[in-house]
Design a protein around this motif. Structure first.
Motif, PDB file in Angstrom:
ATOM      1  N   THR A 336       0.844  -1.191   0.000  1.00 36.44           N
ATOM      2  CA  THR A 336       0.000   0.000   0.000  1.00 36.44           C
ATOM      3  C   THR A 336       0.878   1.239   0.000  1.00 36.44           C
ATOM      4  O   THR A 336       1.792   1.344   0.821  1.00 36.44           O
ATOM      5  N   PRO A 337       0.647   2.189  -0.924  1.00 34.21           N
ATOM      6  CA  PRO A 337       1.527   3.371  -1.005  1.00 34.21           C
ATOM      7  C   PRO A 337       1.571   4.146   0.308  1.00 34.21           C
ATOM      8  O   PRO A 337       0.543   4.480   0.888  1.00 34.21           O
ATOM      9  N   ARG A 338       2.771   4.422   0.778  1.00 34.74           N
ATOM     10  CA  ARG A 338       2.963   5.274   1.943  1.00 34.74           C
ATOM     11  C   ARG A 338       4.440   5.633   2.052  1.00 34.74           C
ATOM     12  O   ARG A 338       5.304   4.909   1.555  1.00 34.74           O
ATOM     13  N   ALA A 339       4.692   6.757   2.702  1.00 32.47           N
ATOM     14  CA  ALA A 339       6.053   7.237   2.941  1.00 32.47           C
ATOM     15  C   ALA A 339       6.885   7.321   1.662  1.00 32.47           C
ATOM     16  O   ALA A 339       8.092   7.156   1.685  1.00 32.47           O
ATOM     17  N   GLY A 340       6.210   7.581   0.526  1.00 32.09           N
ATOM     18  CA  GLY A 340       6.945   7.734  -0.729  1.00 32.09           C
ATOM     19  C   GLY A 340       7.238   6.437  -1.447  1.00 32.09           C
ATOM     20  O   GLY A 340       7.797   6.447  -2.537  1.00 32.09           O
ATOM     21  N   CYS A 411       7.318   6.767   7.740  1.00 34.32           N
ATOM     22  CA  CYS A 411       6.001   6.700   8.358  1.00 34.32           C
ATOM     23  C   CYS A 411       6.066   5.614   9.425  1.00 34.32           C
ATOM     24  O   CYS A 411       6.595   4.533   9.175  1.00 34.32           O
ATOM     25  N   PRO A 412       5.569   5.838  10.636  1.00 34.47           N
ATOM     26  CA  PRO A 412       5.793   4.946  11.763  1.00 34.47           C
ATOM     27  C   PRO A 412       5.372   3.499  11.546  1.00 34.47           C
ATOM     28  O   PRO A 412       6.170   2.600  11.682  1.00 34.47           O
ATOM     29  N   TYR A 482      12.817   2.324   4.073  1.00 31.36           N
ATOM     30  CA  TYR A 482      12.575   0.883   3.914  1.00 31.36           C
ATOM     31  C   TYR A 482      12.526   0.183   5.265  1.00 31.36           C
ATOM     32  O   TYR A 482      11.630  -0.599   5.550  1.00 31.36           O
ATOM     33  N   LYS A 483      13.482   0.496   6.120  1.00 30.21           N
ATOM     34  CA  LYS A 483      13.550  -0.173   7.435  1.00 30.21           C
ATOM     35  C   LYS A 483      12.340   0.152   8.302  1.00 30.21           C
ATOM     36  O   LYS A 483      11.838  -0.698   9.022  1.00 30.21           O
ATOM     37  N   ARG A 484      11.867   1.396   8.206  1.00 28.89           N
ATOM     38  CA  ARG A 484      10.794   1.822   9.095  1.00 28.89           C
ATOM     39  C   ARG A 484       9.395   1.459   8.588  1.00 28.89           C
ATOM     40  O   ARG A 484       8.454   1.406   9.380  1.00 28.89           O
ATOM     41  N   THR A 485       9.268   1.220   7.295  1.00 31.43           N
ATOM     42  CA  THR A 485       7.935   0.973   6.760  1.00 31.43           C
ATOM     43  C   THR A 485       7.679  -0.469   6.319  1.00 31.43           C
ATOM     44  O   THR A 485       6.541  -0.904   6.288  1.00 31.43           O
ATOM     45  N   LEU A 486       8.742  -1.192   5.960  1.00 30.71           N
ATOM     46  CA  LEU A 486       8.541  -2.543   5.429  1.00 30.71           C
ATOM     47  C   LEU A 486       9.075  -3.635   6.341  1.00 30.71           C
ATOM     48  O   LEU A 486       8.716  -4.806   6.168  1.00 30.71           O
TER      49      LEU A 486
END
Length: 487
Positions: A336-340, A411-412, A482-486
């Protein structure tokens, strides 16, 4: 720190510094002039054509995937107006046929020894042409082109888009479908084909008239090359290229009728979408003397993922060419699109569909090319020595924004995102203003490249170091996201 096109692949559990690169070309075999005809015909070689933003290449591979011959040419771009970036279709066509002939000749082969052809192309660069005559209505409009910037900003500020956000949020709250979560944060950029194509329909009357008469073909570079190579007998694209246009619905795997109606784009102009490894017909025999099967079409970043064997969920590829592209294999799960980070179809082979999450920045190789044209250095090999000749950049910072500015912000978490999206749109409904609870990517098509912190003591070595550091900083930013969102 010398600049060069290199793809870094990181897999979970492997050292972060591990990098794989394409093998060096093997020595070409001797010409087959003295070989018996049967032996020559029995040999099987494959052509790979790559149409990049700066360079057009063709490689000849043997059965062991060793490079037997190669040829390349510089992609010639046009800048007819400020912010416009175009390619002449006839010049590109001539270059493509030339590099194929030169690569086969460099390999010491004949065209009848080529078993198949695969085409990889830059994404988002498109053209429209007359369905009856095959004549283009205009030049290729590059993915770097900024002519639709005002249209993009207008749509991003529009009440229609805000209404889409609110309605999608409400439906998502009821269904918990990721499709509506994606729509609730929908925004547009100049890199999307959608609004550049809408601009063409609004400003080139010949295209609009042809579209109304069902006499208009639309295609990215892969589609147009396929059409030309088959002399108009095949009109198609693949899922990887289609998903990169911004008018493709990845959740339903088809062209988006909603976005097409929104931008007044007739559905009739889109090409059929086929599997990445679909049999796309053959090159017309009049072009190279023999028919050559066209075995695959694939977008360049997805091709890089596949070529570096990023087949497993969690595999990561970082490509630094004209731009920076960070791709993560998400398996059969659509991100899902988020944080670019936005979702793409990596490839579709039979029933297997692999999705990617991608983040990008437009300018990486382009600042290097620009610095070279300004004579800051004569060869890219010098940049490493120049950067290391100074302790640091002496406070000089470079903002690489030749094609606008794209900023990724972390994004958290997924659940925090869902809650904040719902909260923000409910506040919008109630006309309540508040500080945003979730940062979003900043896309400014008007942002310009700049140096900051210049001093009387600044030398060209400091400038080169600042340019190289800007590329490293942007790449690191993508690692953080990448680390924070996936993960």
């Amino acid at each position: 720190m010398a600049w060069g096109r290199r793809r870094a692949v990181v897999r979970p559990g492997e050292p972060s510094g591990s990098v794989s690169a394409s093998p060096r070309p093997a020595q070409p075999p001797p010409p087959c002039g003295g070989m018996p005809r049967a032996a020559a015909a029995a040999a099987a070689y494959v052509l790979g054509v790559d149409v990049g933003s700066l360079t057009l290449r063709c490689h000849v591979y043997d059965k062991t995937a060793a490079v037997r011959g190669a040829s390349s040419k510089k992609v010639e771009t046009l800048h007819p107006h400020l912010g416009w970036v175009e390619l002449d279709p006839e010049v590109l066509w001539t270059q493509v046929t030339d590099v194929i002939k030169e690569a086969v000749q460099a390999a010491g082969l004949q065209m009848n020894q080529i078993a198949g052809l695969g085409i990889s192309t830059q994404r988002g660069t498109f053209i429209t042409w007359n369905k009856k005559t095959g004549k283009p209505f205009h030049n290729f409009i590059s993915w770097q082109d900024q002519r639709a910037a005002e249209l993009v900003n207008s749509w991003n500020r529009s009440l229609i888009l805000k209404a889409i956000h609110v309605i999608s949020t409400m439906i998502y709250f009821l269904t918990w479908s990721d499709r509506y979560l994606a729509a609730s944060s929908l925004t547009f950029t100049t890199q999307h084909v959608s609004l550049r194509l809408s601009w063409v329909l609004q400003n080139i009357s010949e295209v609009q008239e042809a579209a109304n008469e069902n006499n208009c073909c639309f295609g990215t570079i892969d589609t147009w090359l396929l059409y030309k190579l088959t002399k108009g007998s095949v009109y198609a694209t693949d899922y990887s290229n289609a998903s990169s246009t911004g008018v493709f619905e990845p959740f339903q795997m088809c062209w988006s009728s909603v976005l097409s109606k929104l931008f007044s784009i007739p559905m009739s102009i889109y090409p059929p979408v086929e599997d990445t490894n679909h049999s796309f017909g053959s090159v017309d025999a009049e072009i190279f003397g023999v028919p050559i099967p066209i075995m695959a079409l694939v977008a360049d970043q997805q091709a890089a993922m596949f070529g570096e064997c990023c087949f497993h969920a969690g595999d990561v590829k970082l490509t630094m060419g004209t731009g920076i592209f960070w791709d993560v294999n998400t398996g059969n799960h659509l991100h899902t699109p988020r944080a670019g980070l936005y979702p793409l179809v990596g490839w579709k082979i039979g029933k297997e569909v692999v999705f990617l999450a991608e983040g990008n920045a437009s300018d990486a190789g382009s600042p290097i090319k620009w610095a070279n044209e300004l004579d800051l250095f004569t060869s890219v090999d010098e940049t490493s020595r120049m950067a290391r000749s100074v302790v640091d950049s002496e406070g000089v910072c470079f903002v690489p924004s030749f094609s606008g500015l794209q900023v990724l912000v972390p994004c958290p978490s997924r659940w925090y995102l869902r809650a904040s999206v719902i909260s923000e749109h409910l506040k919008t409904l109630m006309n309540v203003s508040s500080k945003k609870t979730c940062e979003v990517p900043v896309n400014d098509p008007y942002a310009c490249a700049s140096f900051m912190g210049l001093k009387p003591s600044t030398t060209r070595n400091h400038l080169i170091r600042a340019i190289l550091e800007s590329i490293a900083f942007r790449s690191m930013r993508r690692v953080t996201v990448y680390k924070r969102t996936l993960l």
